[in-house]
Design a protein around this motif. Structure first.
Motif, mmCIF file in Angstrom:
data_model
loop_
_atom_site.group_PDB
_atom_site.id
_atom_site.type_symbol
_atom_site.label_atom_id
_atom_site.label_comp_id
_atom_site.label_asym_id
_atom_site.label_seq_id
_atom_site.Cartn_x
_atom_site.Cartn_y
_atom_site.Cartn_z
ATOM 1 N N LYS A 1 45.113 21.162 -10.800
ATOM 2 C CA LYS A 1 43.987 21.565 -9.718
ATOM 3 C C LYS A 1 43.140 22.093 -10.468
ATOM 4 C CE LYS A 1 47.683 21.905 -6.354
ATOM 5 N NZ LYS A 1 48.805 22.809 -5.831
ATOM 6 N N GLY A 2 42.919 22.481 -11.639
ATOM 7 C CA GLY A 2 41.691 23.132 -12.315
ATOM 8 C C GLY A 2 40.534 22.126 -12.553
ATOM 9 N N PHE A 3 41.082 20.763 -12.617
ATOM 10 C CA PHE A 3 40.092 19.663 -12.982
ATOM 11 C C PHE A 3 40.077 18.544 -12.166
ATOM 12 C CE2 PHE A 3 43.021 17.074 -15.387
ATOM 13 C CZ PHE A 3 43.737 17.713 -15.883
ATOM 14 N N LEU A 4 41.284 18.462 -11.201
ATOM 15 C CA LEU A 4 41.379 17.379 -10.349
ATOM 16 C C LEU A 4 41.209 17.795 -8.798
ATOM 17 C CD1 LEU A 4 44.449 15.622 -11.817
ATOM 18 C CD2 LEU A 4 42.087 14.791 -11.853
ATOM 19 N N PRO A 5 40.530 17.030 -7.929
ATOM 20 C CA PRO A 5 40.154 17.764 -6.356
ATOM 21 C C PRO A 5 41.408 17.457 -5.728
ATOM 22 C CG PRO A 5 39.713 15.198 -6.900
ATOM 23 C CD PRO A 5 39.963 15.529 -7.926
ATOM 24 N N ALA B 1 45.899 10.844 -8.539
ATOM 25 C CA ALA B 1 44.390 11.262 -8.198
ATOM 26 C C ALA B 1 43.535 10.329 -8.398
ATOM 27 C CB ALA B 1 44.267 12.588 -9.189
ATOM 28 N N ASP B 2 42.650 10.102 -7.623
ATOM 29 C CA ASP B 2 41.683 8.870 -7.682
ATOM 30 C C ASP B 2 40.831 9.296 -8.732
ATOM 31 O OD1 ASP B 2 40.892 6.461 -6.335
ATOM 32 O OD2 ASP B 2 38.983 7.128 -5.886
ATOM 33 N N THR B 3 40.249 10.441 -9.254
ATOM 34 C CA THR B 3 39.527 10.641 -10.480
ATOM 35 C C THR B 3 40.256 10.381 -11.575
ATOM 36 O OG1 THR B 3 39.960 12.795 -9.914
ATOM 37 C CG2 THR B 3 37.820 12.002 -8.946
ATOM 38 N N ILE B 4 41.388 10.016 -11.363
ATOM 39 C CA ILE B 4 42.343 9.646 -12.896
ATOM 40 C C ILE B 4 41.488 8.595 -13.418
ATOM 41 C CG2 ILE B 4 43.937 8.052 -12.083
ATOM 42 C CD1 ILE B 4 44.612 11.346 -13.948
ATOM 43 N N TYR B 5 40.519 7.981 -12.955
ATOM 44 C CA TYR B 5 39.888 7.036 -13.708
ATOM 45 C C TYR B 5 38.704 7.435 -14.596
ATOM 46 C CZ TYR B 5 41.992 4.142 -10.264
ATOM 47 O OH TYR B 5 42.727 3.395 -9.375
ATOM 48 N N ILE C 1 41.960 11.674 -17.528
ATOM 49 C CA ILE C 1 43.091 11.062 -17.954
ATOM 50 C C ILE C 1 43.726 11.910 -19.284
ATOM 51 C CG2 ILE C 1 43.918 9.050 -18.994
ATOM 52 C CD1 ILE C 1 42.022 7.505 -17.538
ATOM 53 N N ALA C 2 42.800 12.111 -20.080
ATOM 54 C CA ALA C 2 43.162 12.836 -21.446
ATOM 55 C C ALA C 2 43.594 14.110 -20.851
ATOM 56 C CB ALA C 2 42.067 12.936 -22.192
ATOM 57 N N ALA C 3 43.050 14.812 -20.139
ATOM 58 C CA ALA C 3 43.520 16.096 -19.527
ATOM 59 C C ALA C 3 44.695 16.532 -19.027
ATOM 60 C CB ALA C 3 42.446 16.864 -18.865
ATOM 61 N N ALA C 4 45.041 15.151 -18.026
ATOM 62 C CA ALA C 4 46.234 15.213 -17.375
ATOM 63 C C ALA C 4 47.425 14.795 -18.232
ATOM 64 C CB ALA C 4 45.769 14.183 -16.274
ATOM 65 N N LEU C 5 47.187 14.009 -19.235
ATOM 66 C CA LEU C 5 48.277 13.646 -20.129
ATOM 67 C C LEU C 5 48.773 14.811 -20.907
ATOM 68 C CD1 LEU C 5 47.119 9.832 -21.460
ATOM 69 C CD2 LEU C 5 49.056 10.508 -19.879
ATOM 70 N N ARG C 6 47.646 15.515 -21.411
ATOM 71 C CA ARG C 6 48.143 16.834 -22.194
ATOM 72 C C ARG C 6 48.908 17.746 -21.353
ATOM 73 N NH1 ARG C 6 42.405 16.799 -23.550
ATOM 74 N NH2 ARG C 6 42.178 15.178 -25.071
ATOM 75 N N SER D 1 55.878 21.747 -13.276
ATOM 76 C CA SER D 1 56.042 23.470 -12.881
ATOM 77 C C SER D 1 55.151 23.816 -12.133
ATOM 78 C CB SER D 1 55.988 24.118 -14.144
ATOM 79 O OG SER D 1 54.982 23.701 -14.854
ATOM 80 N N PRO D 2 54.737 24.972 -11.593
ATOM 81 C CA PRO D 2 53.759 25.469 -10.754
ATOM 82 C C PRO D 2 52.443 25.560 -11.763
ATOM 83 C CG PRO D 2 55.622 26.841 -10.009
ATOM 84 C CD PRO D 2 56.208 25.604 -11.329
ATOM 85 N N GLU D 3 52.975 25.960 -12.895
ATOM 86 C CA GLU D 3 51.888 26.389 -13.689
ATOM 87 C C GLU D 3 51.014 24.928 -14.068
ATOM 88 O OE1 GLU D 3 55.160 27.257 -14.380
ATOM 89 O OE2 GLU D 3 54.408 29.129 -13.546
ATOM 90 N N ALA D 4 52.055 24.006 -14.511
ATOM 91 C CA ALA D 4 51.527 22.592 -14.655
ATOM 92 C C ALA D 4 50.571 22.230 -13.657
ATOM 93 C CB ALA D 4 52.300 21.630 -15.025
ATOM 94 N N GLN D 5 51.009 22.380 -12.183
ATOM 95 C CA GLN D 5 50.308 21.660 -11.289
ATOM 96 C C GLN D 5 49.003 22.679 -11.007
ATOM 97 O OE1 GLN D 5 52.296 21.126 -7.369
ATOM 98 N NE2 GLN D 5 54.238 20.710 -8.245
#
Lengths: 486, 486
Positions: free
Chosen positions: A344-348, A360-364, A369-374, A336-340
């Motif tokens: 974008k709040g923490f990934l470049p 996302a490269d910074t997914i390392y 990773i934890a934030a994105a999974l949530r 969803s746009p909200e999830a996206q």
């Protein structure tokens, strides 16, 4: 006690927990029987008796000239001698009062030789008269971790939920060899070969009510008693997931099964229809069988639908991941746009793709990773999450980024937390690398994730196929309580 | 020279052999540009210039505040800076008189942001005015072994017959990473990303007449100019084998390609039909692409038909091998009674299967392998031979049986001899093992077979699929002289 009489045949339970094991044909010069001896010693099986009239000692153990000269009780006999000598040995087995004889020895009905097929018949008569069972011939026999009864490979002694029934010996090695580093643990493994006595039907009947077995895996080339097999399969699948790999699905394959285990294979279409009807989980090869067992042992909770969210790094692999999931019958709900915008709040922005798959490269970073999974775990149509990771001899992997403490532990913790809070399973797709140095990293990572109780797959295609089968199977099983032992 | 004028655009030939390379964005704190710098240094590229106004030195090399301050000629500029700063940099490039600028930098049209798409347009205008070419943005750029122009991985500096055109950056790493241990060698590799200037059509046109390129590999997500691509593909396939992997064959995959490289993908059915009509070799993923390149670079002579003979050890794997070959469209001619009795002359009856696949445990002796290959190589309907081998932490593998001198060398020699005397290719199917110790053995064996110029595959399924495609492609190419450089 030299006299013989018709005796009650032992139950499989008795066979799976022998008090003493004789290995006939072990010798100081090596060979299969000797390697079984070696591994039984390493597993600290309590009473191991090499038998060979030519030696006093093998691998530091006293060697006996015959079964009769062994002082203690012998319940199980493992045999690797020439086919010509087996009848004599079976007389010794009867005299010793053994419960089961496993013939690694091959060269019987599978050779197509009538005389050798007749020899099998005589062996069976002797077993019936002697009150013991035969496993094989032309088989790898038994592995029972709980009883420390191992075979010619190092299987984990920690028992687990999986029973394996295999007509092929090689595959009985392959499933634990390739599966145990991914966490697979076994109740009992049986390679039954030519199925002279103990066969696929009896084993399936046994495992379907074996309290130590939660998942049944079968590699089968042909069925001798179709009616009994159908009944056994119906009863087993009503109780437990049954994964079946059938060898000999083509004309060339069928020709080969005849020589391999003297199997007369039925029509593939009939077999496939049977599996569908019985709700057995059919797979195409041993790799897929292993993947399916990983899914059944480790995916927890089970996905409530076919929606997948994927996170990781790499555009090409993300495109392929999306293609593989859809081809397998799963689907990737768009974020969803909200999830996206949360992402974008923490990934470049640059180099990232905020759709599903998230690339996302910074997914390392474990935190990301934890934030994105949530975030993606909260997307309503998502029923399972996949985190994918490659191990490259590329500079970005260097410098300890994948260390146990700074990476593997926090990522595993995050995954377990997401599984708990969302009620959705998280899977790892770790790609095995081509070089030794990266392989070390890969194995370390796999070990850490497996130790955290997480399912590890080795490619996007294989993840997709296993999960699609798990979802399809689950839909047939809504009334069953599953993965209850986690 | 600050003035600008409209200049002739450089040929791709000029771009592939730069005299000097500037790396804009390298820094002592690491990152992608710095790893490129590191690998260029290791490859002993002659003139490397890190550019970063904040540092005097990076990785022991003098660092320059701007392109203009570099003393020598700079033909190629590798850029990893924020998208916001690229226009200013392009003015510097024009002033310096460079021939090509590669933007690793992402965050342009692929983000879906109109402003960023407009920025791309302005970049292209600057390149046209400045008389230089742009590769990317959002790409990994160039690898040209002959020019020692490497990238962020260690690719072999020994040039070879394969050109790679890839829209994906990750896959441009993967093909040499996974392929070079299997002997793949490259003429030029180009990751073109968003294809702002240099695109798939121009590259395909170039490689189809590039004398250093004998095989063309393409990973593509979408085509911008369909008419030009069709024409280029027609001309390329008339001259050389072209292997194509298309990402985005499903709806989810297509959605992802839009965000990955801003590609508008055409209908999959149309694309597939085009590949068939043009006699391009279409594969399903990057693993299959790599396999196909191994087949094209190493299978020699080419098989004259679809008949396969398989030798190795293991009944289950033999059954699976037979199934996989037939499913892929190859066939396994049964061995004649004469061939079978020849085999029985030196292989034991017990545990062996003398049909096709030949399964015999003693096949591990180089002498027996050689003898068996010679026998089955004479079977008339057999057009190619496969020797398969697993690497297990099982006792039989111990004791140096796979040592280079006593095993790998004699087996390689035997295989080459059989290829020569029978005119039929022999392939190796080596199965990667699950543990580190066996992985060492596997890599040693692979290295030895590759050094002997032999094709190595990693599973029966993958061998079958690659060879079926090779046979199908060959049937369209009877008039062409192939593998002429072996």
């Amino acid at each position: 006690m030299i006299y013989q009489t018709k005796k009650e045949k032992p139950s499989l339970d008795e066979i799976f927990s022998p008090r003493g094991v004789a290995i006939v044909g072990a010798s100081p010069s090596g060979g299969w029987a000797t390697s079984v001896l070696q591994f039984l010693k390493e597993a600290e099986f309590p009473n191991i008796y090499p038998v060979n009239p030519n030696y006093q000692e093998v691998l530091g153990l006293p060697c006996y000239p015959s079964l009769g000269s062994i002082p203690g009780p012998v319940d199980h006999v493992i045999v690797s001698i020439r086919a010509e000598s087996v009848l004599e040995l079976l007389d010794e087995c009867a005299a010793k009062g053994v419960k089961s004889v496993h013939f690694f020895t091959a060269g019987f009905s599978e050779t197509g030789n009538t005389e050798r097929a007749g020899l099998e018949k005589a062996m069976l008569d002797k077993a019936k008269a002697g009150g013991f069972r035969i496993i094989g011939p032309n088989s790898l026999g038994l592995m029972v971790p709980k009883s420390r009864l191992v075979n010619n490979i190092r299987i984990p002694l920690e028992p687990g939920p999986i029973a394996v029934i295999s007509q092929s010996g090689g595959y009985v090695e392959d499933i634990p060899l390739f599966g145990s580093p991914r966490g697979l643990r076994f109740s009992k493994i049986v390679s039954y070969g030519n199925a002279l006595d103990v066969n696929e039907c009896e084993l399936l009947e046994y495992f379907s009510i074996d309290p130590e077995t939660r998942i049944i895996a079968i590699y089968i080339e042909g069925v001798r008693d179709g009616r009994r097999f159908v009944k056994a399969l119906r009863e087993a699948t009503a109780r437990k997931p049954v994964v079946i790999c059938k060898g000999g699905t083509t004309e060339a394959g069928r020709r080969t099964t005849r020589s391999h285990t003297a199997s007369l294979t039925s029509s593939v279409a009939v077999f496939n229809a049977l599996c569908r009807q019985m709700k057995a989980i059919q797979v195409d090869d041993i790799e897929e069988l292993t993947d399916m067992l990983v899914a059944l042992q480790f995916v927890n909770p089970l996905p409530q639908g076919s929606g997948v969210a994927i996170i990781g790094a790499g555009g090409g692999i993300s495109v392929q991941a999306a293609d593989e999931m859809e081809k397998a019958g799963l689907h990737l709900p768009p974020f969803s746009p909200e999830a996206q915008s949360e992402l974008k709040g923490f990934l470049p922005l640059a180099g990232s793709i905020f759709s599903n798959p998230l690339d996302a490269d910074t997914i390392y970073s474990p935190k990301n990773i934890a934030a994105a999974l949530r975030v993606v775990g909260r997307v309503p149509d998502v029923h399972m999450l996949i985190y994918h990771l490659g191990f490259h001899p590329v500079s970005r992997w260097r410098g300890g980024r994948f260390s146990a403490e700074t990476y593997l532990k926090p990522v595993s913790d995050a995954i377990r937390e997401v599984q708990q809070t969302t009620g959705k399973p998280v899977l790892l797709a770790l790609r095995p690398p081509p070089d030794l140095e990266s392989m070390k990293e890969f194995l370390t990572a796999q070990e850490a994730f497996v130790a955290a109780g997480l399912p590890v797959f080795h490619s996007m295609r294989r993840t997709a196929r296993a999960m699609a089968r798990l979802v399809a199977w689950r839909q047939t099983q809504n009334s069953l309580p599953l993965n209850q032992d986690h």
